[in-house]
Motif scaffolding. Structure first.
Motif, mmCIF file in Angstrom:
data_model
loop_
_atom_site.group_PDB
_atom_site.id
_atom_site.type_symbol
_atom_site.label_atom_id
_atom_site.label_comp_id
_atom_site.label_asym_id
_atom_site.label_seq_id
_atom_site.Cartn_x
_atom_site.Cartn_y
_atom_site.Cartn_z
ATOM 1 N N SER A 137 0.818 -1.207 0.000
ATOM 2 C CA SER A 137 0.000 0.000 0.000
ATOM 3 C C SER A 137 0.857 1.265 0.000
ATOM 4 C CB SER A 137 -0.896 -0.004 1.241
ATOM 5 O OG SER A 137 -1.379 1.292 1.499
ATOM 6 N N PRO A 138 0.834 2.059 -1.082
ATOM 7 C CA PRO A 138 1.569 3.328 -1.072
ATOM 8 C C PRO A 138 1.033 4.293 -0.016
ATOM 9 C CG PRO A 138 0.525 2.949 -3.241
ATOM 10 C CD PRO A 138 0.146 1.799 -2.370
ATOM 11 N N TYR A 139 -0.245 4.176 0.339
ATOM 12 C CA TYR A 139 -0.830 5.011 1.411
ATOM 13 C C TYR A 139 -0.136 4.705 2.743
ATOM 14 C CZ TYR A 139 -4.381 6.262 4.986
ATOM 15 O OH TYR A 139 -5.036 6.736 6.095
ATOM 16 N N VAL A 140 0.139 3.431 2.975
ATOM 17 C CA VAL A 140 0.864 3.046 4.194
ATOM 18 C C VAL A 140 2.266 3.634 4.181
ATOM 19 C CG1 VAL A 140 1.911 1.081 5.409
ATOM 20 C CG2 VAL A 140 -0.495 0.977 4.697
ATOM 21 N N VAL A 141 2.946 3.575 3.029
ATOM 22 C CA VAL A 141 4.309 4.134 2.936
ATOM 23 C C VAL A 141 4.281 5.626 3.273
ATOM 24 C CG1 VAL A 141 6.302 4.558 1.452
ATOM 25 C CG2 VAL A 141 4.974 2.439 1.169
ATOM 26 N N ALA A 142 3.334 6.363 2.665
ATOM 27 C CA ALA A 142 3.268 7.817 2.874
ATOM 28 C C ALA A 142 2.969 8.145 4.336
ATOM 29 C CB ALA A 142 2.209 8.428 1.958
ATOM 30 N N ASN A 143 2.110 7.363 4.977
ATOM 31 C CA ASN A 143 1.788 7.594 6.394
ATOM 32 C C ASN A 143 2.947 7.205 7.310
ATOM 33 O OD1 ASN A 143 -1.230 8.385 7.183
ATOM 34 N ND2 ASN A 143 -1.262 7.311 5.225
ATOM 35 N N MET A 144 3.613 6.089 6.998
ATOM 36 C CA MET A 144 4.751 5.656 7.819
ATOM 37 C C MET A 144 5.886 6.679 7.742
ATOM 38 S SD MET A 144 4.443 2.781 9.577
ATOM 39 C CE MET A 144 6.018 1.915 9.722
ATOM 40 N N ARG A 145 5.996 7.371 6.601
ATOM 41 C CA ARG A 145 7.047 8.392 6.446
ATOM 42 C C ARG A 145 6.789 9.553 7.404
ATOM 43 N NH1 ARG A 145 8.099 12.833 2.978
ATOM 44 N NH2 ARG A 145 10.346 13.114 2.710
#
Ligand code: TSX
Ligand code: MN
Length: 593
Positions: A137-145
């Protein structure tokens, strides 16, 4: 690829099973984030908000069946069921792996597998811990950042240390029947599938920093808690830190970002935010508890956040923020219930708001924002040694019975107060409104092991050389006979925090009662506050008979944890229950002609 062979092997094994089209190792760079945002805009995973009023802000709408944590699908998978305890759902590790691995098989076909190295806590802190999350999930990547220290620096630390928590995530089919959040604390492993929602998918947060970390903390002699951390700077320029645990819907984020009343500001008081959700505390060489916030951002509930309730939060949400499941205005501004201005035109599902009769924003809609954007962000929030904790606060939402504030007699009594904590349900939660739910230390959904062992671990911190903080309980939500809140709350909670710190350094007075020490009217600074004497008395009143009944109920609750409960805690409960019974009998005798 990494220099760490065990990491490469794990990533390869997950890729073999999930069959992604490509593997991307995240470096955490600006360029990488820009490319991911573009990709999500293209795919419709993100909607750009008004770039004039909200530059670099985006809206994500989740699947309507996937908007919250799912406790009934969250499992602690220890070899022994008793180690998970009655407070957790348990599954045998082999069975859990088999179940969830079958769902992961081939689930990333045609997708990108992202490898996210992350550090929970300041990158140079000995108290920090690292993990790697694999997700599609790219949404997860953006939030984890935003929520963690993610990328190259974290990978470097992981390669140096050689150990990390393994988190495997896929949004899967978003089918609630194929959704599981599995924790294997004995293997330092998390497997989460079927949900893209924050608490289920951003594995560094609840899964790692609370469930896995609490398990590790017990074996290593520290605490991983569901607490905010706030620094109170007095007019002399000294700052003292408080850690506080509340169940949901008590305003933890608001307290973490509190702005003191005018009279306090004039006198030179200042409040600093260190964290709003998670606190890792370790006994230092000096015997005190030293705390870090393992997170780097806020994943906060949007509804109810306004310039009235939390001006600091509102001020940080007008740039570089990801919104999830909020409504939007005609101008493309984010909107939620509780904002005084603006008119929603699309609800959280993107429907024409006027054609619905529900709320515009989902009650659990969120903002994800870097802590650095918070105006009250503490200059010591990233100190590698952490901040020393002077007081611990437990709290809950109780309309009746529980006074504004009381101080536990000692550490054991404080642990009992934390274990007995509870809150009355609000409309935001599902189910009946106003029902008391016990939620020990606000950790019921987050403790990665048996609560009885957890209470024993808390008790075990009291040993020779320890200089533990005092423990308090607060209730901002007591109501009068007229059904109205007795206490103004919000910034005025500063008055309670001042008393708490005064008790901690011995400068403030109190009156002893069986349930703990309560401020007398003259012990609270009420300058500039319009509060009648009778309201103040009602706020601080301890009704012995009702408290005797409350202790009955607490006794039943503690007994439900069975044979592993520490005797010391049961004895403490019995001691106070007896004190209450004695005082009730005495006052009855006085009342008898
Ligand atoms: O966050 C809250 N806090 C802590 C603030 C630092 N809330 C909101 C809870 C929902 C998340 C509160 N609500 C607090 C509080 O201290 N107190 C109350 C109850 C309350 C609500 C409104 C008023 C007074 C008390 N007053 C008026 O509406 C004018
Ligand atoms: Mn929380």
């Amino acid at each position: 690829m990494s220099k760490l062979e065990s990491l490469n092997q794990w990533v390869e094994a997950v890729a073999r099973s999930t069959q992604p089209e490509r593997v991307h190792w995240c470096d955490g760079s600006e360029a990488e984030n820009d490319a991911l945002i573009d990709l999500m805009l293209q795919r419709g995973d993100l909607i750009e908000l008004n770039p004039r009023t909200h530059p670099d802000c985006y809206l994500h709408r989740s699947n309507p069946s996937d908007v919250a944590r799912v406790e009934h699908l969250t499992f602690i998978c220890t070899k022994s069921k008793d180690d998970a305890g009655p407070n957790n759902h348990w599954m045998d590790p082999a069975e859990a792996h088999a179940k969830v691995d079958a769902l992961f098989a081939g689930c990333m076909k045609g997708r990108t597998l992202y490898v996210i190295p992350y550090c929970m806590g300041p990158i140079d802190s000995p108290l920090s811990r690292c993990g790697v999350e694999i997700t599609d999930s790219p949404y997860v990547v953006a939030n984890m950042r935003i929520m963690t220290r993610m990328g190259a620096a974290a990978l470097e630390r992981i390669e140096r240390e050689g150990t990390f928590v393994k988190g495997q995530h896929s949004t899967g089919e978003l089918d609630p029947h194929k959704r599981f959040i599995m924790h294997f604390p004995e293997e330092l492993t998390i497997k989460s599938i079927g949900s893209g929602y924050g608490g289920n998918a951003l594995l560094g947060k609840k899964c790692h920093a609370l469930r896995i970390a609490s398990y590790q903390a017990r074996t290593e002699g520290w605490l991983a808690e569901h607490m905010l951390i706030v620094g109170i700077q007095n007019p002399k320029g000294e700052t003292h830190y408080i850690a506080a645990a509340f169940p949901s819907a008590c305003g933890k984020t608001n307290l973490a970002m509190l702005i003191p009343p005018e009279s306090y500001l004039k006198a030179g008081w200042k409040v600093w935010t260190v964290g709003d959700d998670i606190c890792w505390m370790t006994p230092g060489a000096d015997g005190r508890l030293w705390a870090i916030n393992p997170e780097a951002g806020f994943f906060g509930v949007a509804p109810g956040t306004s310039a009235k309730t939390n001006p600091n939060a509102l001020a940080m949400l007008n740039h570089d923020t990801i919104f999830t499941n909020v409504a939007v205005t005609a101008d493309g501004d984010p909107w939620w219930e509780g904002l005084p201005d603006g008119v929603p035109v699309k609800d959280w599902q993107g429907r024409d708001y006027l054609a619905t009769n529900g709320p515009a924003a989902h009650p659990n809609s969120r903002f994800t924002v870097s802590a650095k954007q918070c105006p009250s962000w503490s200059p010591h929030a990233e100190d590698p040694q952490g901040v020393p904790i002077s007081a611990i606060i437990f709290g809950g939402r109780r309309e009746h019975l529980v006074p504004l504030v009381f101080e536990a007699r000692d550490w054991t009594h404080g642990v009992l107060v934390g274990s007995a904590m509870g809150s009355e349900t609000t409309a935001a939660a599902t189910g009946a409104v106003g029902v008391l739910r016990r939620d020990s230390m606000a950790m019921k959904p987050f403790c990665g092991y048996n609560f009885a062992d957890y209470f024993a671990h808390w008790l075990s911190l009291e040993k020779s050389g320890a200089k533990l903080p005092k423990i308090f309980h607060v209730n901002w939500f007591r109501k009068g006979d007229d059904g109205k809140f007795l206490w103004p709350g919000f910034g005025d909670n500063m008055r309670v925090l001042e008393w708490i710190l005064g008790r901690s350094n011995g400068s403030e007075g109190a009156e002893e009662t069986p349930i703990g020490n309560i401020p007398r009217a003259q012990d609270l600074n009420l300058d500039g506050l319009d509060l009648t004497r009778s309201k103040l008395e009602a706020l601080l009143h301890v009704d012995l008979e009702s408290w005797a009944a409350e202790y009955e109920s607490i006794g039943e609750y503690l007994a439900s944890y069975g044979a592993r409960m520490p005797q010391k805690l049961l004895d403490e409960h019995r001691r106070i229950a007896a004190l209450l019974a004695e005082d009730v009998a005495e006052s009855d005798a006085v009342g008898t002609p």
